[in-house]
Design an enzyme around this catalytic site. Structure first.
Site, PDB file in Angstrom:
ATOM      1  CG  HIS B 140      -0.123  -5.985   5.787  1.00 45.52           C
ATOM      2  ND1 HIS B 140      -1.479  -5.786   5.818  1.00 45.52           N
ATOM      3  CD2 HIS B 140       0.326  -5.255   4.726  1.00 45.52           C
ATOM      4  CE1 HIS B 140      -1.833  -4.973   4.827  1.00 45.52           C
ATOM      5  NE2 HIS B 140      -0.762  -4.652   4.150  1.00 45.52           N
ATOM      6  N   GLY B 191      -3.541 -11.772   3.521  1.00 53.18           N
ATOM      7  CA  GLY B 191      -4.263 -10.816   2.675  1.00 53.18           C
ATOM      8  C   GLY B 191      -3.351 -10.071   1.726  1.00 53.18           C
ATOM      9  CG  HIS B 192       0.206  -7.109   0.956  1.00 58.26           C
ATOM     10  ND1 HIS B 192       1.079  -7.545  -0.007  1.00 58.26           N
ATOM     11  CD2 HIS B 192       0.167  -5.745   0.835  1.00 58.26           C
ATOM     12  CE1 HIS B 192       1.572  -6.509  -0.672  1.00 58.26           C
ATOM     13  NE2 HIS B 192       1.033  -5.418  -0.186  1.00 58.26           N
ATOM     14  CG  HIS B 268      -3.135  -3.827  -3.227  1.00 61.23           C
ATOM     15  ND1 HIS B 268      -1.806  -4.178  -3.189  1.00 61.23           N
ATOM     16  CD2 HIS B 268      -3.224  -2.628  -2.604  1.00 61.23           C
ATOM     17  CE1 HIS B 268      -1.124  -3.224  -2.554  1.00 61.23           C
ATOM     18  NE2 HIS B 268      -1.951  -2.290  -2.195  1.00 61.23           N
ATOM     19  CD  GLU B 320      -2.279   1.578  -2.172  1.00 59.60           C
ATOM     20  OE1 GLU B 320      -2.073   0.441  -1.752  1.00 59.60           O
ATOM     21  OE2 GLU B 320      -1.623   2.573  -1.805  1.00 59.60           O
ATOM     22  CD  GLU B 336       1.963   1.249  -4.181  1.00 56.59           C
ATOM     23  OE1 GLU B 336       0.780   0.890  -4.332  1.00 56.59           O
ATOM     24  OE2 GLU B 336       2.670   0.888  -3.233  1.00 56.59           O
ATOM     25  CB  CYS B 338       5.396  -0.752  -4.341  1.00 56.61           C
ATOM     26  SG  CYS B 338       6.344  -0.069  -2.972  1.00 56.61           S
ATOM     27  CB  CYS B 416       5.479   0.279   0.888  1.00 57.94           C
ATOM     28  SG  CYS B 416       4.353   1.248  -0.129  1.00 57.94           S
ATOM     29  CB  CYS B 417       7.353   3.711  -2.641  1.00 56.07           C
ATOM     30  SG  CYS B 417       5.696   3.162  -3.157  1.00 56.07           S
TER      31      CYS B 417
END
Lengths: 650, 650
Positions: B140, B191-192, B268, B320, B336, B338, B416-417
């Site tokens: 990340h 990757g994200h 994801h 996810e 989710e 997010c 994260c959320c």
């Protein structure tokens, strides 16, 4: 013998129940002709492409007959034991000198492999001799011993030979010396129940009640404080329980409390059912009323809150467990084939305690649906998991459906189910009828001949029927001389308006009593007396208790004992869009070209049509389509596709 | 500027959209007064009982201001970045000298922590300096940089200060030098996804198109052969991908193929949505038609096949992820918070490309349902996962529901959320309206004041409404002098029969055109002109496409933008047994004592009664019961209990 005890039932010897034709006989024939020989090849590592078993090899190595290393998991021996049991049942009904000799050779090897002290488990003998009995929680050591004992008993009862019986008897004696609460004994029990019911079989076969007492020790000790399995865990220096016990802890193994305090079935479904089977056995053999009460309570809970309509149990794939009451999702069912077989084991023992139709009804439900689904039409492939709803693309994609196979497979790494199906179908005679002191009770209807002796008089029953496809069962009674006794005929709970004719004279309502789900025909029987029982089999729209949230508002079609399903082969994909109109006329027809010949349910249904948007406020449009349901137990014999038991009405 | 480009929309500066009263304003106020201060305490490790964050501590250590070790996960910095973003939005709408000074101090520390070369990531600086950029697949690193950049842009736009903008600009310059296909550069990507959309924001804020080109590089390079992430994996000597990539491999990261070849959303869900947001940005800023086509295709697929009625995406908890098309189970939804925010990010960018009501409809659906569900009424607790159906006992017991929380919680290990909800609600003004060269488009209806300039003329709009509770939206137009421009008013797709009155005169049908879901009011506006828009909000019984197998045959109640649900608090347990008669009259009423004041839907329903058996052929009996549905977004604010969106009809 008390009055109650007198009414206990017992199975006829297998050789005295000959299934000659029809649906069940065909499954038994498949097991004899295809499954048992195939599994023997597999156990000898002679099936190209199949995962190596190593079972026979392990015994040969342990016996010093060949060099080599142990292959497989620590319960590997049990695959062979279950096969010996199935092969023995086959010998009982269909003598076969070649198979008999093969078994003799195998048993000789096993006897050579047995330790001086009676110990017999090739994994621990060859791999971890120092760890014998060190991990009862995980290592299935007594479980494997139990299957060995069942094999020894079955072989003895089929052949009269005591060779394997003596081997397992010596092993049981070692177990008796080793386990218990006396000085120097291990106060433990097995993480996977099986030894308990096996010891009861051994006690009966050898007329040695001490084996039943040993079984009772294992039952009584289970879950007691201080908890042996926890102490053992600590002794090994482990700081947590294994993954499959994450949610339920020791309850996963029915070991969190004494078994008499269980109020709901819990944990690993096969273990729970094997435990209950042993408890019912002991309730009978030891006259243990408190065990009987526990069995009654658990039976009630299973049948009222935990049973799939297909007769399966175990709704939670994670740990192969029972779930919450009424939590019976059709798509994520585990409903392991072995667990349904366990239901049948428990139900038969309850039935032998008390002649009650609901026990036999459940045997029939589990056998004709969940267990039948476990084996392909040609006897070569098996399901471990038996969901009631499958969408192949989703089952492959969703992790929470990863246990679902969309097609049966030839063998499993953990190969418990195929030999369990084999031993069940090879011993169907144990479930067809039971003898009581006052007569004979017929539980399952299948064409064949039964032979039994009552008060010194020989009786034969010749059953002619195309059940479960047709409603009529004709039974000719042939006593060696006129004799008064009772024929009990099960009237399934799914059946309303059954009637019976004796020698062509139809009984009026109320002439013969129905007691606990059985028609009671008590008379002086003459050779050639004809009973014709008719069990009307309209198509029923079954509904689940509304607390079964996953299928609330849906219907399942059932005719006779068979639950039906839709398959993609007949309707195309997206079976969820197919609606059965509330007033749709449903007809039945025997289709001899389909699935080996079966009754199909047909009618007109509707199919919802996709709209413009993913969500829409308008009524969804639909079109008509011909509708055909097939027996659930026969699904997935026409290639991969969707399947659905619980249907929406329109 | 091309004709098309001229029609692109842009948000008003946050300070020019003041939400003053009502449902959305209340959420924004909660975020300002409760969430942002609370999160600041959490990030400083000053909340007793909460999991330690370490975020501020890590920067202080990296800056040499205090001794200590890094605390947390390798993306820890992003929690702080999202908070800075939210706090900046707060400063934009509600100046606060204390917060302003706090931010200045924090930014000074961050600037000191930044490496000589511009690098800034406290995990890699303090823990693994030698592994910088070594594991783009998992670590990340560029994702965190992206959030830093968004924070820098938001802070600059809110305060006009370039302090943090310069920090992140130096970091972006380092990334620009480091990544690419030139000699000595790393041909990789994260990757994200996140850096891509952040770089577009930086390009716009700094008027430096090279940052947009860097974003385009990351987009173009993603999934190309030879696959960088695979090569990197091999270079690290790993022989398999991590668990969350088990089913979908590199598609889990949208990296199995070039992004322009994506046909369905995959992997994801948050990553997929952030990627799409950046693709839409670049389609606009670079005029990239092929990216636009991919955005269009993915939008269509998401909205037609993958969107929960609550506006959530990501049906597969394992990883996810997006699931199969139409696989939208209500009880095992991941949905989710997010990911729904990601849907809103993507939709807003599509809307800025083209004024189309369906984009804003989805923003409204996701915001008022899935995102709203993410935060408790008092702003102190959050859901990460937002199922549409919960039975607490089952959710606790079944492994396949283990992701479901039955009550919101204060903070998460992977937090994260909550800050994502905070930055969204703190920047609601970005979603309320957009400016076009020819006028202003109103997307969301909320009481407040908007200010903008068109052709040099200042205009104010004063909106008065109790939306979403009431149907009427009154808008007073106040140009500084009479001006001709267009007011576009969104007519939601859920609304039939909207009508408008201008200065008290109700328009006849057809007088004002509706284009792509917007009412087009084009006229010479005078100060004080009054528009009254009425959006009728009958209760609708929504049905899903019949391919949504999990809810086929059920209905969800919707009124206006709000999806409704049943809660155990109003009906007792076993909501699956509650049936909504097809002809039941449904009334609505504002209940000011319930859930902070909301419109409830009421009527008479029936409840199926348990029968004698688990399965029965008869019709199930039912009894009547009063029925009350509440907005889904407000569920779980009255203690633990069942909840159900998709209802059965009777």
């Amino acid at each position: 013998m008390t009055k109650t005890a007198m009414n206990y039932l017992s199975a006829l010897p297998l050789r005295d129940v000959r299934l000659t034709r029809g649906f069940l006989a065909e499954r038994a024939r498949l097991v004899r002709d295809v499954v048992i020989p195939y599994q023997w090849e597999a156990l000898n590592d002679r099936v190209a492409g199949a995962e190596r078993s190593g079972c026979v090899h392990n015994f040969q190595v342990a016996a010093g007959e060949k060099p080599g290393k142990f292959h497989g998991l620590f319960w590997q021996d049990s695959d062979l034991a279950k096969w010996i049991e199935a092969a023995s049942y086959r010998l009982a009904t269909h003598p076969d000198p070649a198979l008999d000799a093969e078994l003799d050779r195998l048993i000789a090897t096993m006897a050579k492999a047995q330790g001086e002290d009676g110990y017999l488990n090739t994994y621990f003998q060859l791999v971890e001799p120092h760890n014998r009995w060190a991990n009862l929680r995980d290592c299935h050591e007594l479980y494997v011993a139990g299957h060995m004992i069942e094999a020894g008993v079955a072989h003895f009862q089929a052949t009269g030979k005591r060779t394997l019986l003596e081997v397992v008897g010596r092993f049981a004696d070692l177990i008796e010396r080793t386990f218990g609460v006396g000085p120097g004994q291990i106060p433990g029990y097995c993480g996977h129940e099986e030894i308990e019911l096996a010891l009861v079989r051994l006690a009966r076969a050898t007329a040695e009640p001490r084996y039943a007492r040993l079984a009772a020790y294992f039952i009584d000790q289970r879950g007691r404080s201080p908890n042996y399995l926890l102490e053992e865990t600590r002794r090994r220096g482990e700081d947590k329980l294994p993954w499959h016990m994450f949610f339920d802890g020791l309850a996963t193994l029915q070991a969190d409390r004494p078994v008499r305090e269980l109020a709901e079935p819990v944990g690993h479904a096969v273990r729970q059912m094997y435990l209950l089977a042993a408890m019912a056995d002991l309730a009978r053999d030891l006259g243990d009323a408190s065990l009987r009460r526990s069995c009654d309570a658990l039976w009630e809970s299973i049948v009222r809150r935990h049973l799939y309509i297909t007769g399966g149990v175990g709704a939670e794939p994670y740990g192969e467990k029972f779930g919450e009451p009424f939590d019976l999702p059709p798509d994520r069912a585990y409903a392991e084939t072995c667990a349904a077989i366990g239901v049948i084991f428990f139900a038969r023992r309850m039935l032998e305690l008390e002649l009650r139709g609901d026990y036999a009804d459940v045997i029939e439900r589990s056998l004709y649906n969940n267990v039948l689904s476990g084996m392909s039409l040609d006897g070569t492939k098996f399901f471990y998991v038996n969901p009631l709803e499958v969408v192949p693309a989703v089952a492959r994609r969703r992790y929470d459906c990863h246990q679902v196979k969309t097609q049966r497979v030839g063998w499993f790494g953990c190969a418990c189910c195929p030999p369990n199906v084999a031993r069940l179908f090879a011993s169907l005679g144990d479930y067809v009828a039971s003898l009581r002191p006052d007569g004979l009770a017929l539980h399952l209807y299948a064409e064949g001949d039964l032979r039994f002796t009552l008060s010194g008089k020989e009786v034969r029953l010749a059953v002619r029927t195309d059940y479960p496809w047709t409603e009529e069962i004709a039974i000719e009674v042939r006593p060696s001389e006129p004799a008064e006794f009772t024929v009990y005929l099960r009237i399934p709970a799914w059946c309303r308006g059954a009637w019976v004719a004796i020698n062509g004279i139809r009984s009026s309502a109320g002439i013969f009593p129905i007691a606990s789900g059985y028609l009671v025909l008590d008379r002086l029987w003459q050779a050639g007396d004809q009973i014709v029982l008719t069990l009307p089999m309209p198509v029923e729209r079954m509904r689940a208790d509304p607390r079964v949230s996953a299928v609330a508002g849906r219907v399942a079609l059932q005719r006779g004992p068979l639950v039906y399903c839709l398959e993609e082969a007949d309707h195309g994909a997206n079976l969820a869009a197919v609606r059965l109109p509330k007033d749709a006329e449903l007809t039945t027809r025997f289709d001899d070209a389909l699935l080996g010949g079966c009754v199909v349910i047909e009618g007109r249904a509707t199919r919802l049509q996709p709209g413009r948007a993913l969500y829409d406020a308008g009524e969804t449009q639909s079109v008509g389509l011909p509708f055909r349901a097939v027996p659930y137990g026969l699904w997935a014999n026409r290639g991969e596709g969707e399947m659905r038991v619980w249907l929406h009405e329109a």
